[in-house]
Scaffold this active site. Structure first.
Site, mmCIF file in Angstrom:
data_model
loop_
_atom_site.group_PDB
_atom_site.id
_atom_site.type_symbol
_atom_site.label_atom_id
_atom_site.label_comp_id
_atom_site.label_asym_id
_atom_site.label_seq_id
_atom_site.Cartn_x
_atom_site.Cartn_y
_atom_site.Cartn_z
ATOM 1 N N ASN A 9 15.654 21.051 61.514
ATOM 2 C CA ASN A 9 16.188 21.460 60.211
ATOM 3 C C ASN A 9 17.498 20.746 59.904
ATOM 4 O OD1 ASN A 9 14.077 23.251 59.855
ATOM 5 N ND2 ASN A 9 15.265 25.077 60.333
ATOM 6 N N HIS A 35 4.105 19.887 42.164
ATOM 7 C CA HIS A 35 4.257 20.762 43.322
ATOM 8 C C HIS A 35 3.290 21.938 43.299
ATOM 9 C CE1 HIS A 35 6.661 23.642 45.960
ATOM 10 N NE2 HIS A 35 6.566 22.569 46.717
#
Length: 744
Positions: free
Chosen positions: A75, A464
């Site tokens: 991350n 998306h």
């Protein structure tokens, strides 16, 4: 401290039909005050802190704790590649832009440094002082080469000479050899050598090969209780670095890792061929500007100064770590199936009873809508539907949006089969799905070669939304079959991401999905729809309308209620409308996994808003919007978070769940499980920090993900029992008549 206003209410009895108004409705500027917003980047770091807390949890299985350590590092890599890279560009361009929180890019960068250093110190202390000793108790050892016994060191040396040395290439750095272009996130050694004791120091770079595992498993005996010993690849190379420089004196060798700006910059108006442009940008981004330098804690200052000069960085961009340069290097521990007893109990997604194996998907969907909750409900029916459509001669057309999918996806293969069979296949492929660009290019080309119509999104927007439309000639009429989801068409991630899938033949809804596809592929403008909310056209406007409707109900003395489950909440106007609703006494519960820029529980501003975050075994990825609407509730599922990029720069779809049984399932079963989680849920505090929730009084120790897993297991066991009984019922034993008595 965030601003607040004193609450007072009208004391007059309202006449029938007259709206009850608050006397103290704060002015508009009250909601937009900078102190009422959490900085986006610091909120993200708080999310990653929650990931690290999962690794710190001693009740987790040991290898699961290691897994969360690696997720934390992965991350952080992406955070620097994209977010920190953007902030550094703002600083360099001397932009004066500030976010809703009023914090400048320089202040944000300084705050990021402070928090990241604190988190890294926690991460490496956890690894060195707790996880390594715990692994050792299980006879799993991760060692430096210098810690090996003589026998083990001899094996490591042979391995180095046979498997590693042939791939190493020392790259000189001097007046005639400029510093090499090192790729993003590569692991390297800076080596200093001398030709003799009085010789001038010379420098070289040795790249740690990517083709060799960063963690090398050493040979084990045949005994079951033999220990598992691993060594770091970088440690092995460093230990034997002298063999690369025969005749020279090694003065020092120190590992480093550079992170580069990986955001793609594409002017679609100028790009004649988007696919080729993105391929070029991918190559460029792997050599983008450096944004972070990771080094060993013991690196000498002169070595560090050389690297900073090479990469045009400062000490503020440097992070010293006491261990492997990135914890992603210990991933082989997670992948080792021999450690199954140190991992979570295996979970096999169940099959929804409405869609048993080998069911005629089209027949089922003509009878009923189906709502699947992944990964508790298997993603296989979605793959089955597409494969069935590819083979069915009655299917005329398939349209799909593809944002991410696996490289060997059965879905892509089915679409290719459908195109080869002469069906009209249209795939809207998003080439700019971050970090999946290369994979998307590869299978997009395969689709084109098969004859599918491949459309690379809409200029200026990322596509998306997750939508599938199948047109089939049924015996009674031409009918549309639709799948709408909150997650990607990616069978692998569907096993670890929580998402929802709606399968329907509802005439109005499927017609609107067809309209969305036509808007994306054709020249017509967006006509406006009744059921679907679509970004960038009307999603944000209609969401604001739904929030304001709850506010108006509350002002009229009716109960107002909003529940939203999201990945991120960033949009300033949405946050201001939620503050306004709270001040009107609307109860707002937000389940936000990641970034949340809203400050909850502030008197006179957000005292009626609670924010929860759940980080667990599965990645909470689904988006649910629930509005009580004075007893006529509305529930939407969506691909969109409440962020400016989702509202303005992406094509997103929010779709209603109108079937009463399915809607009630979300309202009465799914959402309450998240809100009453007292194992993995953390509640956000006004200062942006989070507090782990624990049962109070008679509250049960409830865990949402565990509940959904066990329900899935129970359903699977029941299905197996029924199948076993059905087989037993089909079995008719053969009755053998008794032999007649023999005559004497």
């Amino acid at each position: 401290m965030p601003t607040a206003v004193k609450k007072t209410y009208t004391d007059q009895e309202p006449a029938a039909g007259v709206e009850v108004l608050r006397k103290d409705i704060p002015p508009e500027e009250h909601f937009s005050a900078p102190e009422n917003f959490v900085n986006r980047e610091l909120s993200w770091l708080e999310f990653n802190r929650r990931v690290l807390e999962e690794a710190q949890d001693p009740t987790q299985p040991l290898i699961e704790r290691v897994k969360f350590v690696t997720i934390f590092s992965s991350n952080l890599d992406e955070f620097f590649e994209v977010r920190v890279a953007g902030i550094k560009q703002q600083i360099e361009s001397e932009t004066s832009d500030v976010g809703p929180d009023g914090i400048s890019p320089t202040e944000t960068f300084n705050n990021i440094q402070r928090v990241v250093r604190e988190l890294l110190a926690t991460q490496y202390a956890l690894w060195n002082e707790e996880l390594l000793p715990e692994l050792a108790k299980q006879k799993i050892y991760v060692r430096e080469v210098s810690q090996l016994t003589a026998k083990r060191a001899a094996w490591a040396h042979r391995y180095f000479q046979q498997e590693v040395f042939p791939m190493l290439t020392p790259l000189a750095v001097d007046a005639s050899h400029p510093f090499p272009q090192l790729l993003n996130k590569t692991h390297n050694l800076l080596v200093r050598v001398k030709a003799g004791r009085g010789g001038e120091p010379l420098h070289a770079i040795v790249q740690v090969p990517r083709a060799v595992s960063r963690l090398i498993l050493m040979p084990r005996g045949k005994q079951a209780d033999e220990p598992w010993e691993y060594i770091y690849l970088a440690s092995l190379i460093k230990h034997h670095i002298g063999e690369l420089f025969p005749g020279l004196i090694i003065e020092g060798a120190h590992a480093f890792r550079v992170t580069r700006n990986s955001e793609l910059y594409i002017d679609e108006e100028e790009a004649e061929n988007l696919l080729r442009t993105i391929e070029h940008e991918l190559r460029r981004s792997s050599r983008g500007d450096a944004v972070r330098l990771e080094v060993e804690t013991d690196i000498p200052k002169d070595f560090l100064d050389l690297l900073l000069e090479f990469f045009d960085l400062t000490e503020a961009d440097t992070y010293k770590v006491n261990g492997p340069l990135t914890m992603t290097h210990v991933t082989p521990l997670i992948a080792n199936d021999a450690f199954a007893n140190l991992k979570d109990r295996p979970f096999q997604p169940g099959r929804d009873p409405a869609l048993p194996p080998h069911a005629d998907m089209f027949e089922v969907l003509r009878r009923q809508d189906v709502l699947l909750h992944h990964p508790y409900d298997s993603f296989d029916p979605i793959v089955d539907l597409i494969e069935e459509a590819a083979q069915d001669p009655q299917v005329l057309a398939i349209k799909i949006t593809l944002y991410r999918t696996s490289g060997d996806s059965a879905i892509v293969e089915a679409l290719i089969d459908a195109a080869n069979a002469g069906k009209q296949v249209t795939a809207i492929v998003e080439l700019r799905a971050r970090f999946d660009e290369a994979s998307n290019i590869q299978w997009a080309r395969r689709l084109e070669q098969a004859g599918a119509h491949v459309i690379y999104g809409v200029v200026g927007l990322k596509t998306h939304c997750k939508a599938l439309l199948i047109v089939r000639r049924d015996t009674d009429k031409l009918r549309r079959y639709v799948h709408l989801g909150t997650g990607n068409y990616h069978p692998r991630t569907a096993r670890i991401y929580t998402d929802f899938s709606l399968l329907t033949t509802n005439a109005q809804l499927t017609e609107e999905v067809a309209t969305v596809f036509n808007t994306l592929t054709g020249l017509a403008g967006y006509p406006g729809l009744k059921k679907l909310m679509v970004a960038p056209f009307d999603l944000k406007k209609r969401l604001i309308g739904l929030i304001e409707r709850e506010r108006n109900h509350a002002r009229a003395g009716k109960p107002g209620r909003i529940i939203a489950k999201l990945n991120s909440l960033v949009d300033q106007e949405i946050i201001e409308r939620l503050y306004e609703a709270s001040c009107a006494d609307v109860t707002v519960d937000l389940i936000v996994r990641g970034i949340c820029c809203l400050r909850p529980k502030i008197p006179g501003l957000s005292e009626n808003i609670r924010v929860f975050s759940i980080v667990g075994r599965f990645l909470e990825h689904s988006r649910i919007y629930h509005f009580a609407n004075d007893g006529q509730p509305e529930v939407f599922l969506s691909s969109a978070d409440w962020m400016p990029r989702n509202f303005l720069r992406r094509v997103e779809v929010a779709f209603p769940i109108e079937n009463p049984a399915l809607r009630n399932q979300l309202i009465n079963e799914v959402l309450p499980r998240f809100l009453h989680d007292r194992v993995k849920a953390r509640e956000m505090q006004p200062d942006g920090s989070y507090r782990l929730l624990k049962p109070e009084g008679t509250e049960p120790r409830a865990q949402a993900q565990w509940h959904f897993r066990e329900k899935s297991r129970e359903r699977a066991n029941e299905l197996r029992r029924k199948n076993k009984q059905a087989l037993a019922d089909k079995f008719v034993p053969i009755t053998v008549p008794p032999e007649p008595p023999k005559r004497s």
